[in-house]
Design a protein around this motif. Sequence first.
Motif, short mmCIF file in Angstrom:
data_model
loop_
_atom_site.label_atom_id
_atom_site.label_comp_id
_atom_site.label_asym_id
_atom_site.label_seq_id
_atom_site.Cartn_x
_atom_site.Cartn_y
_atom_site.Cartn_z
N ARG A 123 0.84 -1.19 0.00
CA ARG A 123 0.00 0.00 0.00
C ARG A 123 0.88 1.24 0.00
N LEU A 124 0.66 2.08 -1.00
CA LEU A 124 1.40 3.33 -1.12
C LEU A 124 0.42 4.49 -1.25
N PRO A 125 0.59 5.53 -0.46
CA PRO A 125 -0.28 6.71 -0.60
C PRO A 125 0.10 7.50 -1.85
N GLY A 126 -0.71 8.48 -2.18
CA GLY A 126 -0.38 9.34 -3.29
C GLY A 126 0.90 10.11 -3.03
N SER A 127 1.75 10.21 -4.05
CA SER A 127 3.05 10.85 -3.86
C SER A 127 3.34 11.92 -4.89
N VAL A 128 2.44 12.13 -5.84
CA VAL A 128 2.72 13.07 -6.91
C VAL A 128 2.85 14.50 -6.39
N GLU A 129 2.08 14.87 -5.38
CA GLU A 129 2.16 16.23 -4.84
C GLU A 129 3.50 16.44 -4.13
N MET A 130 3.95 15.42 -3.41
CA MET A 130 5.26 15.51 -2.76
C MET A 130 6.35 15.70 -3.81
N ALA A 131 6.29 14.92 -4.90
CA ALA A 131 7.29 15.04 -5.96
C ALA A 131 7.18 16.39 -6.67
N ARG A 132 5.96 16.90 -6.81
CA ARG A 132 5.78 18.18 -7.48
C ARG A 132 6.37 19.33 -6.65
N LYS A 133 6.23 19.26 -5.33
CA LYS A 133 6.80 20.30 -4.47
C LYS A 133 8.32 20.28 -4.55
N ARG A 134 8.89 19.09 -4.55
CA ARG A 134 10.35 19.00 -4.67
C ARG A 134 10.81 19.53 -6.03
N LEU A 135 10.01 19.28 -7.06
CA LEU A 135 10.36 19.76 -8.39
C LEU A 135 10.28 21.28 -8.46
N ASP A 136 9.34 21.88 -7.77
CA ASP A 136 9.23 23.33 -7.75
C ASP A 136 10.46 23.96 -7.09
N HIS A 137 10.96 23.34 -6.02
CA HIS A 137 12.19 23.82 -5.39
C HIS A 137 13.36 23.72 -6.37
N LEU A 138 13.39 22.61 -7.11
CA LEU A 138 14.47 22.43 -8.08
C LEU A 138 14.37 23.48 -9.20
N ARG A 139 13.15 23.81 -9.61
CA ARG A 139 12.95 24.81 -10.66
C ARG A 139 13.60 26.14 -10.27
N HIS A 140 13.33 26.58 -9.05
CA HIS A 140 13.91 27.85 -8.59
C HIS A 140 15.44 27.79 -8.59
N ARG A 141 15.98 26.64 -8.22
CA ARG A 141 17.44 26.51 -8.19
C ARG A 141 18.03 26.54 -9.60
N LEU A 142 17.36 25.87 -10.53
CA LEU A 142 17.86 25.84 -11.91
C LEU A 142 17.75 27.20 -12.57
N GLN A 143 16.72 27.96 -12.24
CA GLN A 143 16.56 29.29 -12.82
C GLN A 143 17.66 30.24 -12.36
N LYS A 144 18.21 30.00 -11.18
CA LYS A 144 19.27 30.86 -10.66
C LYS A 144 20.66 30.40 -11.10
N ASP A 145 20.77 29.17 -11.60
CA ASP A 145 22.09 28.62 -11.94
C ASP A 145 22.04 28.01 -13.35
N PRO A 146 22.34 28.79 -14.39
CA PRO A 146 22.28 28.27 -15.77
C PRO A 146 23.21 27.09 -16.01
N SER A 147 24.37 27.07 -15.36
CA SER A 147 25.30 25.96 -15.54
C SER A 147 24.72 24.66 -15.00
N LEU A 148 24.12 24.74 -13.82
CA LEU A 148 23.48 23.56 -13.23
C LEU A 148 22.32 23.10 -14.11
N LYS A 149 21.56 24.05 -14.65
CA LYS A 149 20.43 23.69 -15.50
C LYS A 149 20.91 22.93 -16.73
N ALA A 150 21.98 23.41 -17.37
CA ALA A 150 22.49 22.76 -18.58
C ALA A 150 22.92 21.32 -18.29
#
Length: 277
Positions: A123-150
Amino acid sequence: RSPLQVHLLLGVDNHQLFKPRALAVGSDSDPFAIDTRLGWIVLNSQASLELSNNWSVVEVDESLQELDRKLARFWIWESSGLFDSAKAMSVIDKGVEALWRKEIKLDNGHYVLPIPFKHTSPRLPGSVEMARKRLDHLRHRLQKDPSLKAQYVESMRLLLENGYAEPAAAPQTNDLVWYIPYHPVFGAHKDKLRVVFDCAAKSRGVALNDVIHQGPDYNNSLLGVLLRFRTRAVAFMTDVHAMFHQVRVPAAQRDVLRYLWWPDGNLDQPPASYRMT
């Protein structure tokens, strides 16, 4: 004698530490002493209920315990290579190994092994929202660091190009689904990005690791590697490229290895679902 500093307060939730081993008593009006696992405790009545600045503490001498630990470490190193201290496989580890031996397949040069779930229908609960929140944090980091994004875009592109991941269709109602967040890790020289999938991430108190057996440890001991390295004049060292991606998972279980990513690395697009193979 100067007052002692109190380092630890013990309550009744640790009652086993106060289990009497011996008792020293006098008359009814005299104090008495109890020998516990922490040492002797002296108790006496207090004539007044007024607050007192005097505290009775148990002073534990840990010098002998530390000496015992040092001696144990000494014998471990002294006997290295002479005695086999490896732990035998547990019943669970043997069961996981038996499952792998029964179900293992070779498909286009890759071994396919099932995920050793603890239960037939986990039994696994829904996890897409947890993954989406982590992805949003990553988005902000990639927007500030073009080298990391590449580097990130290239790493995620290679996962798909090499067949280590694939686009994931919409899950069916009864499918077991889990979305895994991920984060960047750099090597010692901080020049090469490695995307690490976080299977310990929790959603509603549950992580993917919680429903899967760890399995037996097949790693060679470092001591054995070093000793074998000295047995011959020439030693060979090899490295398996993307080792963890070389072992495949049955298609029926891949939906628990889903992740979110932006198509073509375009952060302005909605993230799409992919899954590891």
